[in-house]
Motif scaffolding. Sequence first.
Motif, PDB file in Angstrom:
ATOM      1  N   SER A  50      59.219  96.031  54.467  1.00 45.12           N
ATOM      2  CA  SER A  50      57.842  96.342  54.112  1.00 45.12           C
ATOM      3  C   SER A  50      57.096  96.855  55.343  1.00 45.12           C
ATOM      4  O   SER A  50      57.459  96.539  56.480  1.00 45.12           O
ATOM      5  CB  SER A  50      57.177  95.062  53.600  1.00 45.12           C
ATOM      6  OG  SER A  50      55.790  95.155  53.626  1.00 45.12           O
ATOM      7  N   ILE A  99      65.733  83.558  43.495  1.00 45.42           N
ATOM      8  CA  ILE A  99      64.798  84.577  43.026  1.00 45.42           C
ATOM      9  C   ILE A  99      63.861  83.966  41.992  1.00 45.42           C
ATOM     10  O   ILE A  99      64.289  83.217  41.111  1.00 45.42           O
ATOM     11  CB  ILE A  99      65.556  85.764  42.395  1.00 45.42           C
ATOM     12  CG1 ILE A  99      66.481  86.403  43.431  1.00 45.42           C
ATOM     13  CG2 ILE A  99      64.586  86.790  41.813  1.00 45.42           C
ATOM     14  CD1 ILE A  99      67.415  87.452  42.868  1.00 45.42           C
ATOM     15  N   ASP A 100      62.591  84.321  42.113  1.00 46.44           N
ATOM     16  CA  ASP A 100      61.600  83.981  41.101  1.00 46.44           C
ATOM     17  C   ASP A 100      60.731  85.210  40.882  1.00 46.44           C
ATOM     18  O   ASP A 100      59.862  85.521  41.705  1.00 46.44           O
ATOM     19  CB  ASP A 100      60.748  82.787  41.522  1.00 46.44           C
ATOM     20  CG  ASP A 100      59.784  82.353  40.421  1.00 46.44           C
ATOM     21  OD1 ASP A 100      60.140  82.479  39.236  1.00 46.44           O
ATOM     22  OD2 ASP A 100      58.672  81.914  40.754  1.00 46.44           O
ATOM     23  N   ALA A 102      59.304  88.547  41.262  1.00 41.81           N
ATOM     24  CA  ALA A 102      59.310  89.592  42.287  1.00 41.81           C
ATOM     25  C   ALA A 102      59.502  89.036  43.701  1.00 41.81           C
ATOM     26  O   ALA A 102      59.372  89.773  44.667  1.00 41.81           O
ATOM     27  CB  ALA A 102      58.007  90.380  42.224  1.00 41.81           C
ATOM     28  N   MET A 103      59.809  87.743  43.818  1.00 42.92           N
ATOM     29  CA  MET A 103      60.014  87.142  45.138  1.00 42.92           C
ATOM     30  C   MET A 103      61.442  86.619  45.251  1.00 42.92           C
ATOM     31  O   MET A 103      61.975  86.034  44.305  1.00 42.92           O
ATOM     32  CB  MET A 103      59.040  85.983  45.361  1.00 42.92           C
ATOM     33  CG  MET A 103      59.189  85.340  46.717  1.00 42.92           C
ATOM     34  SD  MET A 103      58.028  83.968  46.983  1.00 42.92           S
ATOM     35  CE  MET A 103      58.716  82.711  45.923  1.00 42.92           C
ATOM     36  N   ASN A 105      64.325  84.743  48.192  1.00 39.99           N
ATOM     37  CA  ASN A 105      64.613  84.133  49.483  1.00 39.99           C
ATOM     38  C   ASN A 105      66.112  84.192  49.678  1.00 39.99           C
ATOM     39  O   ASN A 105      66.873  83.917  48.754  1.00 39.99           O
ATOM     40  CB  ASN A 105      64.141  82.665  49.516  1.00 39.99           C
ATOM     41  CG  ASN A 105      64.603  81.967  50.778  1.00 39.99           C
ATOM     42  OD1 ASN A 105      65.690  81.397  50.816  1.00 39.99           O
ATOM     43  ND2 ASN A 105      63.810  82.038  51.801  1.00 39.99           N
ATOM     44  N   GLN A 127      62.532  86.593  53.367  1.00 41.15           N
ATOM     45  CA  GLN A 127      61.682  86.616  52.187  1.00 41.15           C
ATOM     46  C   GLN A 127      61.594  88.081  51.763  1.00 41.15           C
ATOM     47  O   GLN A 127      61.351  88.939  52.605  1.00 41.15           O
ATOM     48  CB  GLN A 127      60.279  86.092  52.487  1.00 41.15           C
ATOM     49  CG  GLN A 127      60.246  84.655  52.946  1.00 41.15           C
ATOM     50  CD  GLN A 127      60.669  83.681  51.861  1.00 41.15           C
ATOM     51  OE1 GLN A 127      60.310  83.824  50.697  1.00 41.15           O
ATOM     52  NE2 GLN A 127      61.463  82.704  52.230  1.00 41.15           N
ATOM     53  N   LEU A 129      60.273  91.002  48.639  1.00 39.79           N
ATOM     54  CA  LEU A 129      59.364  91.320  47.551  1.00 39.79           C
ATOM     55  C   LEU A 129      59.928  92.514  46.794  1.00 39.79           C
ATOM     56  O   LEU A 129      60.364  93.491  47.406  1.00 39.79           O
ATOM     57  CB  LEU A 129      57.980  91.671  48.112  1.00 39.79           C
ATOM     58  CG  LEU A 129      56.940  92.163  47.117  1.00 39.79           C
ATOM     59  CD1 LEU A 129      56.520  91.049  46.167  1.00 39.79           C
ATOM     60  CD2 LEU A 129      55.733  92.712  47.859  1.00 39.79           C
ATOM     61  N   LYS A 130      59.888  92.435  45.463  1.00 38.08           N
ATOM     62  CA  LYS A 130      60.365  93.551  44.645  1.00 38.08           C
ATOM     63  C   LYS A 130      59.164  94.342  44.146  1.00 38.08           C
ATOM     64  O   LYS A 130      58.294  93.826  43.458  1.00 38.08           O
ATOM     65  CB  LYS A 130      61.183  93.056  43.459  1.00 38.08           C
ATOM     66  CG  LYS A 130      61.805  94.191  42.676  1.00 38.08           C
ATOM     67  CD  LYS A 130      62.698  93.669  41.586  1.00 38.08           C
ATOM     68  CE  LYS A 130      63.379  94.834  40.889  1.00 38.08           C
ATOM     69  NZ  LYS A 130      64.234  94.369  39.797  1.00 38.08           N
ATOM     70  N   THR A 131      59.133  95.613  44.542  1.00 39.70           N
ATOM     71  CA  THR A 131      58.108  96.529  44.051  1.00 39.70           C
ATOM     72  C   THR A 131      58.809  97.818  43.656  1.00 39.70           C
ATOM     73  O   THR A 131      59.745  98.259  44.339  1.00 39.70           O
ATOM     74  CB  THR A 131      57.038  96.840  45.120  1.00 39.70           C
ATOM     75  OG1 THR A 131      57.680  97.412  46.256  1.00 39.70           O
ATOM     76  CG2 THR A 131      56.286  95.592  45.539  1.00 39.70           C
ATOM     77  N   TRP A 135      63.857  96.015  46.374  1.00 39.31           N
ATOM     78  CA  TRP A 135      63.628  94.817  47.177  1.00 39.31           C
ATOM     79  C   TRP A 135      63.358  95.230  48.614  1.00 39.31           C
ATOM     80  O   TRP A 135      64.106  96.025  49.189  1.00 39.31           O
ATOM     81  CB  TRP A 135      64.840  93.884  47.128  1.00 39.31           C
ATOM     82  CG  TRP A 135      64.990  93.191  45.813  1.00 39.31           C
ATOM     83  CD1 TRP A 135      65.838  93.523  44.793  1.00 39.31           C
ATOM     84  CD2 TRP A 135      64.257  92.060  45.368  1.00 39.31           C
ATOM     85  NE1 TRP A 135      65.670  92.664  43.754  1.00 39.31           N
ATOM     86  CE2 TRP A 135      64.708  91.741  44.074  1.00 39.31           C
ATOM     87  CE3 TRP A 135      63.257  91.264  45.944  1.00 39.31           C
ATOM     88  CZ2 TRP A 135      64.195  90.670  43.344  1.00 39.31           C
ATOM     89  CZ3 TRP A 135      62.752  90.200  45.212  1.00 39.31           C
ATOM     90  CH2 TRP A 135      63.219  89.910  43.930  1.00 39.31           C
ATOM     91  N   TYR A 139      59.501  89.239  55.329  1.00 43.25           N
ATOM     92  CA  TYR A 139      59.443  88.186  56.344  1.00 43.25           C
ATOM     93  C   TYR A 139      60.852  87.808  56.750  1.00 43.25           C
ATOM     94  O   TYR A 139      61.726  87.654  55.896  1.00 43.25           O
ATOM     95  CB  TYR A 139      58.705  86.968  55.783  1.00 43.25           C
ATOM     96  CG  TYR A 139      58.541  85.820  56.743  1.00 43.25           C
ATOM     97  CD1 TYR A 139      57.819  85.958  57.925  1.00 43.25           C
ATOM     98  CD2 TYR A 139      59.085  84.575  56.464  1.00 43.25           C
ATOM     99  CE1 TYR A 139      57.653  84.890  58.795  1.00 43.25           C
ATOM    100  CE2 TYR A 139      58.924  83.507  57.331  1.00 43.25           C
ATOM    101  CZ  TYR A 139      58.205  83.670  58.492  1.00 43.25           C
ATOM    102  OH  TYR A 139      58.052  82.616  59.360  1.00 43.25           O
TER     103      TYR A 139
END
Length: 150
Positions: A50, A99-100, A102-103, A105, A127, A129-131, A135, A139
């Motif tokens: 990101s 995975i939960d 869009a997040m 670990n 960490q 993020l899926k956008t 992925w 972090y």
Amino acid sequence: MRIVICFCFCLFVLSIKAQSLEEIAVKQTIETFFKGFHEQDSLVLKSVVSDQVIIQTIATKQDSTFVRSENYSDFLKHIVSIPATTMFNEKLLSFNIQIDGAMANAWTPYEFWLNDAFSHCGVNSFQLLKTSNTWKIIYLIDTRRKSDCK
């Protein structure tokens, strides 16, 4: 009754498959990060993180433990400036991905080798993020130690 059981079983199998596909995508993102890392390719590294990525290390100095932050652009400069004569390899030993939505670990124990000699070991915690169906690493924090590696 059999139809209901078969339908529920199919939904269960499809949910497991979808989850494993997401885990594969997360793992591929991390593997791409390390491909860029080992090849010292800043474009590959940038492709999987990101714009606001945070990089930190758990460090110990004189029996005091603290968090050391690193600016991502400084991290990139450091990686691409490693001389070609210096061999380095971070060997990821396993992946534990959760995975939960869009997040995600990923917990990845590793060994770090420098010029074919063991340097240190530890764990990376990513960490993500899926956008837009991609992925991205948002972090990364790691630990580093020279003993108790097994």
